[in-house]
Design a protein around this motif. Structure first.
Motif, short mmCIF file in Angstrom:
data_model
loop_
_atom_site.label_atom_id
_atom_site.label_comp_id
_atom_site.label_asym_id
_atom_site.label_seq_id
_atom_site.Cartn_x
_atom_site.Cartn_y
_atom_site.Cartn_z
N LEU A 269 59.06 37.01 27.01
CA LEU A 269 58.55 38.10 26.15
C LEU A 269 59.25 38.17 24.80
O LEU A 269 58.61 38.36 23.79
N GLY A 270 60.56 38.02 24.76
CA GLY A 270 61.30 38.06 23.50
C GLY A 270 62.72 38.55 23.70
O GLY A 270 63.04 39.18 24.71
N GLU A 271 63.57 38.26 22.72
CA GLU A 271 64.96 38.70 22.80
C GLU A 271 65.05 40.22 22.85
O GLU A 271 64.31 40.93 22.16
N GLY A 272 65.95 40.71 23.68
CA GLY A 272 66.20 42.14 23.74
C GLY A 272 65.15 42.94 24.50
O GLY A 272 65.18 44.17 24.49
N ARG A 273 64.23 42.24 25.16
CA ARG A 273 63.15 42.95 25.85
C ARG A 273 63.29 42.84 27.38
O ARG A 273 62.32 42.97 28.11
N GLY A 274 64.53 42.63 27.83
CA GLY A 274 64.76 42.47 29.25
C GLY A 274 64.37 43.68 30.07
O GLY A 274 63.78 43.56 31.16
N PHE A 275 64.69 44.89 29.55
CA PHE A 275 64.35 46.10 30.30
C PHE A 275 62.84 46.25 30.43
O PHE A 275 62.33 46.68 31.48
N GLU A 276 62.13 45.90 29.40
CA GLU A 276 60.67 45.99 29.45
C GLU A 276 60.12 45.07 30.53
O GLU A 276 59.20 45.44 31.28
N VAL A 277 60.69 43.88 30.63
CA VAL A 277 60.23 42.92 31.63
C VAL A 277 60.53 43.40 33.05
O VAL A 277 59.65 43.39 33.92
N ILE A 278 61.77 43.85 33.28
CA ILE A 278 62.12 44.23 34.65
C ILE A 278 61.39 45.49 35.10
O ILE A 278 61.03 45.61 36.27
N GLN A 279 61.14 46.43 34.19
CA GLN A 279 60.39 47.61 34.57
C GLN A 279 58.96 47.27 34.91
O GLN A 279 58.37 47.80 35.85
N GLY A 280 58.39 46.33 34.15
CA GLY A 280 57.03 45.88 34.46
C GLY A 280 56.96 45.14 35.78
O GLY A 280 55.94 45.14 36.46
N ARG A 281 58.08 44.49 36.14
CA ARG A 281 58.11 43.73 37.39
C ARG A 281 58.34 44.61 38.60
O ARG A 281 57.71 44.42 39.65
N LEU A 282 59.24 45.59 38.49
CA LEU A 282 59.70 46.31 39.68
C LEU A 282 58.75 47.39 40.15
O LEU A 282 58.76 47.73 41.33
N GLY A 283 57.94 47.97 39.27
CA GLY A 283 57.07 49.07 39.68
C GLY A 283 56.15 48.72 40.84
O GLY A 283 56.25 49.29 41.93
N PRO A 284 55.24 47.75 40.66
CA PRO A 284 54.36 47.35 41.77
C PRO A 284 55.14 46.81 42.95
O PRO A 284 54.78 47.03 44.11
N GLY A 285 56.25 46.10 42.69
CA GLY A 285 57.04 45.54 43.78
C GLY A 285 57.58 46.59 44.71
O GLY A 285 57.70 46.39 45.93
N ARG A 286 57.94 47.76 44.16
CA ARG A 286 58.45 48.84 45.00
C ARG A 286 57.36 49.35 45.94
O ARG A 286 57.64 49.76 47.08
N ILE A 287 56.11 49.33 45.48
CA ILE A 287 55.00 49.72 46.34
C ILE A 287 54.82 48.70 47.47
O ILE A 287 54.59 49.05 48.63
N HIS A 288 54.94 47.42 47.12
CA HIS A 288 54.81 46.37 48.14
C HIS A 288 55.87 46.55 49.23
O HIS A 288 55.58 46.50 50.42
N HIS A 289 57.13 46.74 48.79
CA HIS A 289 58.22 46.95 49.75
C HIS A 289 57.93 48.16 50.63
O HIS A 289 58.16 48.13 51.85
#
Length: 468
Positions: A269-289
């Protein structure tokens, strides 16, 4: 697609057990697929769990290179049944099977009843979340190199965020360093709880590191980068056990990076955008879990009820089903599971209506509540079995161990509770004014009817003057 199984006469198919408030959001195609998922898990995956464990082997040398043949048999069978990549929600991704978060959530519940069912249908963590990262944020080059193999189930992946030397439940503490040197990023640091890193098929790591430690915005200091598993300087030092279970060959790795070099274009995605990536990743994953945890709770309840009706086991001259305390525990479990399911499905519907950011409250509630329910139900089932419940003779001890980790993974309960509490407390001033408004209106009504405000239980009695 017709259901290729015969339903037992005493059972309703999964599609008829969907909570009625969720049914309007479930397509006919999803209902048919849900029935197939249920029977695939019940009749093929659960019986195969024991075979899978035996095929892994016994020695360390065997267990960490194993790829049990039964898994490939089930994957082939799953593809024949049309059960593949159901997790990618249709409103955001074209690469999936065309189901919503709600529809897949219903399927994930059944997948959670087996240790290998999720991988058999290519819907297992951490690959699900990692595929979402590639599909949502990856460049065309990144997708071509990695996403295709993951979607086909040919390779596996790991997500490296948690670190052993900092309190990484607060992701701003992430300390793995990323510095630019020429046309490369150089990584140094340590990660652990890197689930899936033990599998020899794990070919790509998605890594969060600190790329700009001087940035005044602490949420812009981190980046997410792709690191091929065979990059020089990457060492999988050991696997971390879960209550003594090693989870081979999948495992949870403790990994070090020693001057690991990867191209600049491996940034997601780009430098400094790590939080944006992990938040986009973890939301649906928490539902799966959460939905898989509900499946585990249902399985535990099934074991509990079966034990209570085993004619060979009669403590104090009665079957357990004749003891009121056990029936009470079954009832409590049924109530808890059904309540938890509704909470998760509500969160899934909220995500489907917009995105994960729209459902932060509902996701957090499910993330906290569901593992507690699952643990409580599993614990009751263990108690019903006594010594067998904590041994390898039932799956319950293993289920409890993994269920307990759900209160930590993807953010510990305390993080979600703190945020939920803060957000709820933002209503404080408004609620105080609201309640004061009630009192003011009450005073107006009393005045309207010529009444004085008083407590009908007020006595003002001086006992020395009271007459008997």
């Amino acid at each position: 697609m017709s259901v290729p199984y015969k339903l037992r006469a005493t059972e309703k198919p999964a599609s008829e057990k969907i909570p009625i408030i969720a049914r309007p959001f479930v397509s006919e195609r999803a209902k048919k697929t849900l029935d197939i998922v249920e029977k695939f898990v019940e009749e093929e995956c659960i019986p195969a769990d024991t075979v899978y464990q035996q095929q892994i082997g016994e020695t360390k040398a065997e267990r960490w290179v194993a790829h049990p043949p039964i898994l490939e048999h089930l994957k082939k069978r799953a593809r024949e049944l049309g059960l593949w990549n159901m997790f990618l929600p249709k409103n955001h991704f074209k690469e999936g099977a065309g189901f919503s978060n709600l529809e897949y959530g219903l399927m994930a519940e059944y997948l959670g009843k087996s240790g290998i069912a999720s991988e058999a249908v290519n819907c297992s963590a951490p690959d699900t979340g990692n595929m979402e990262v590639f599909a949502k944020y990856g460049t065309e080059s990144q997708k071509k190199q990695w996403l295709g193999g993951l979607l086909e189930g040919e390779i596996r992946s790991a997500f490296l965020m948690t670190e052993p030397d900092v309190a990484s439940s607060d992701a701003t503490n992430i300390s793995l360093t990323m510095r630019k040197e020429g046309n490369e990023w150089v990584l140094n640091g340590s990660k652990w709880w890197s689930s899936g890193a033990g599998d020899m098929r794990c070919k790509i790591f998605i890594v969060m590191g600190k790329s700009d430690p001087q940035n005044k915005n602490v949420y812009r200091q981190q980046s997410v980068i792709l690191v091929p598993a065979d990059t020089p300087g990457v060492t999988v030092n050991r696997m971390v056990s879960v209550f003594g279970y090693d989870d081979a060959p999948h495992g949870h790795g403790h990994i070090t990076f020693n001057n690991v070099r990867v191209p600049l274009e491996n940034i997601i995605l780009g430098e400094g955008r790590g939080f944006e990536v992990i938040q986009g990743r973890l939301g649906p994953g928490r539902i799966h879990h959460a939905m898989r945890s509900i499946g585990a709770a249902e399985k535990a309840l099934e074991y509990m009820v079966a034990r209570m009706n085993d004619p060979r086991k009669k403590p104090f001259g009665k079957q357990l089903a004749e003891h009121g305390v056990m029936l009470s525990r079954v009832a409590e479990s049924r109530i808890e599971i059904d309540a938890a399911r509704l909470q998760v499905l509500n969160a899934a519907i909220m995500i489907d209506s917009a995105d994960a950011k729209f459902a932060l409250k509902e996701i957090a509630e499910a993330k906290v509540f569901v593992p507690r329910v699952a643990l409580d139900v599993i614990d009751k089932a263990i108690q019903a079995y006594g010594g067998a419940g904590v041994s390898q003779d039932t799956p319950l001890a293993n289920m409890y161990a993994h269920g307990r980790t759900m209160r930590i993974v993807d953010g510990p309960d305390e993080v979600h509770m703190l945020q939920l509490g803060r957000n709820e407390n933002k209503r404080g001033k408004a609620l105080l004014e609201k309640i004061q408004g009630y009192r003011k209106k009450t005073d107006e009504y009393l005045s309207m009817y010529g009444l004085e405000k008083k407590d009908i239980l007020q006595l003002d009695r001086e006992l020395s003057k009271a007459k008997l």
